[in-house]
Design an enzyme around this catalytic site. Sequence first.
Site, PDB file in Angstrom:
ATOM      1  N   HIS A 128       0.798  -1.229   0.000  1.00 61.31           N
ATOM      2  CA  HIS A 128       0.000   0.000   0.000  1.00 61.31           C
ATOM      3  C   HIS A 128       0.835   1.287   0.000  1.00 61.31           C
ATOM      4  O   HIS A 128       0.517   2.248   0.715  1.00 61.31           O
ATOM      5  CB  HIS A 128      -0.964   0.004   1.191  1.00 61.31           C
ATOM      6  CG  HIS A 128      -2.055  -1.038   1.107  1.00 61.31           C
ATOM      7  ND1 HIS A 128      -2.510  -1.562  -0.079  1.00 61.31           N
ATOM      8  CD2 HIS A 128      -2.785  -1.653   2.086  1.00 61.31           C
ATOM      9  CE1 HIS A 128      -3.484  -2.437   0.173  1.00 61.31           C
ATOM     10  NE2 HIS A 128      -3.650  -2.523   1.467  1.00 61.31           N
ATOM     11  N   HIS A 202      -9.831   2.002   0.070  1.00 62.37           N
ATOM     12  CA  HIS A 202      -9.772   0.920   1.047  1.00 62.37           C
ATOM     13  C   HIS A 202     -10.868   1.017   2.116  1.00 62.37           C
ATOM     14  O   HIS A 202     -10.642   0.688   3.282  1.00 62.37           O
ATOM     15  CB  HIS A 202      -8.384   0.924   1.703  1.00 62.37           C
ATOM     16  CG  HIS A 202      -7.919  -0.400   2.218  1.00 62.37           C
ATOM     17  ND1 HIS A 202      -8.566  -1.086   3.213  1.00 62.37           N
ATOM     18  CD2 HIS A 202      -6.856  -1.164   1.879  1.00 62.37           C
ATOM     19  CE1 HIS A 202      -7.903  -2.207   3.473  1.00 62.37           C
ATOM     20  NE2 HIS A 202      -6.872  -2.281   2.673  1.00 62.37           N
ATOM     21  N   GLU A 338     -11.380  -3.722  -3.081  1.00 63.01           N
ATOM     22  CA  GLU A 338     -10.424  -2.717  -3.564  1.00 63.01           C
ATOM     23  C   GLU A 338     -10.186  -2.949  -5.053  1.00 63.01           C
ATOM     24  O   GLU A 338      -9.542  -3.914  -5.438  1.00 63.01           O
ATOM     25  CB  GLU A 338      -9.106  -2.849  -2.793  1.00 63.01           C
ATOM     26  CG  GLU A 338      -9.267  -2.797  -1.288  1.00 63.01           C
ATOM     27  CD  GLU A 338      -8.142  -3.546  -0.547  1.00 63.01           C
ATOM     28  OE1 GLU A 338      -6.969  -3.301  -0.827  1.00 63.01           O
ATOM     29  OE2 GLU A 338      -8.462  -4.384   0.306  1.00 63.01           O
TER      30      GLU A 338
HETATM   31  C1  GLA Z   1      -5.230  -5.103   2.214  1.00 63.12           C
HETATM   32  C2  GLA Z   1      -4.322  -6.266   2.263  1.00 63.12           C
HETATM   33  C3  GLA Z   1      -4.520  -6.980   3.537  1.00 63.12           C
HETATM   34  C4  GLA Z   1      -4.310  -6.048   4.681  1.00 63.12           C
HETATM   35  C5  GLA Z   1      -5.249  -4.925   4.594  1.00 63.12           C
HETATM   36  C6  GLA Z   1      -5.019  -3.942   5.713  1.00 63.12           C
HETATM   37  O1  GLA Z   1      -6.509  -5.462   1.966  1.00 63.12           O
HETATM   38  O2  GLA Z   1      -4.504  -7.145   1.189  1.00 63.12           O
HETATM   39  O3  GLA Z   1      -3.623  -8.040   3.594  1.00 63.12           O
HETATM   40  O4  GLA Z   1      -3.024  -5.536   4.646  1.00 63.12           O
HETATM   41  O5  GLA Z   1      -5.084  -4.285   3.349  1.00 63.12           O
HETATM   42  O6  GLA Z   1      -4.929  -4.559   6.952  1.00 63.12           O
END
Ligand code: GLA
Length: 374
Positions: A128, A202, A338
Amino acid sequence: MLSLLLMASCTGAPDDAEAPEPAPGVQVAPFGEVDGVPVELFTLANAQGMEIRLTNYGGIVTHLFVPDAEGTPGDIALGYDTLEGYLEQTPYFGSLIGRYGNRIGGASFTLDGETWTLAANDGPNHLHGGERGFDKVVWAAEPFEETGRRGVRLAYTSPDGEEGYPGTLDMEVTYTLTDENAFEIDYHATTDKATPVNLTQHTYFNLAGVGNGDILDHELTLLADRFTPGDEMLIPTGELQPVEGTPFDFTEPTAIGARIDADDTQIAYGGGYDHNFVLNGEAGALRLAARVADPVSGRVMEVHTTEPGIQFYTGNFLDGSITGKGVSYERRSGFCLETQHFPDSPNQNAFPSTILRPGEAYTSRTVYSFDVLP
Ligand code: GLA
């Protein structure tokens, strides 16, 4: 004394969950400061009872009030009421994610013969956008109102080398609430050097309303015949595996919880669902990607996107240790959808490219729209 107390309670700040419906339009209020920079809270409202609150800190959607089958609006987005919550600890609640949403294996990639090293903030991998991704920067914000729609234009220029990425990335992301109860997100970016770009949103949804249990009874349809299995750290193997006959088959409406603890290696790696699905149809065209229905509240959400993939995450890392909006966020009390390019694309030549070059424009569109069961 009693009358004074009564007066105080009448004139005090309204309880957020019970906040009176604002007039349709955009309202702006101070939300605090980040490193001395003031940030704001924008409230987008329509006449149908839908309301989106967002801040220009991290482009975070803090609240999403959506009417249920009775027409009663409820907040369906996990998060916090105050800025402090987001500054202290957040698993990307409501955030705008970049420069690269999802994981890059080994926190490095090679582009045009040059190797770039990024922060390893998820074991040995990059997640991210790094230590301070676009979810932790202050965006410039410009509210707007047009016939039948209102929103906020967010802009941020990511400097060359920020979080290890090449090139100055100029972005505009527009959040719009329409009169048809759609939350539209339009992404646009340009660069002065070739760089990977993969922007996403997100928000953790709970269609029953925040604090009303888990999301395991929500029925999900995913228009994806394949997904990208990963290793134990969720880095894709490169394979596009058919979902047929696996717990990943949501091509027909299925309760999220029906197979979430199935004896399956991929499920074990994710602790549930935390996987990228390969959306059917032509990437670049806005098409239906997912539909989620909560049988109790009657709320239905549809996701349309131009992206080739969608990460379906079931809040497996939530463990009740975080409290926001008066609710402790238990495991699987929210889900994320997402929209994105596939994880680790900069290291996977067979995946659709995420490389943006000078002179090109990155554009992406996702629409989360709301309705109720008949
Ligand atoms: C995304 C990732 C997860 C986790 C979340 C936040 O969805 O794929 O593995 O890191 O963000 O906790």
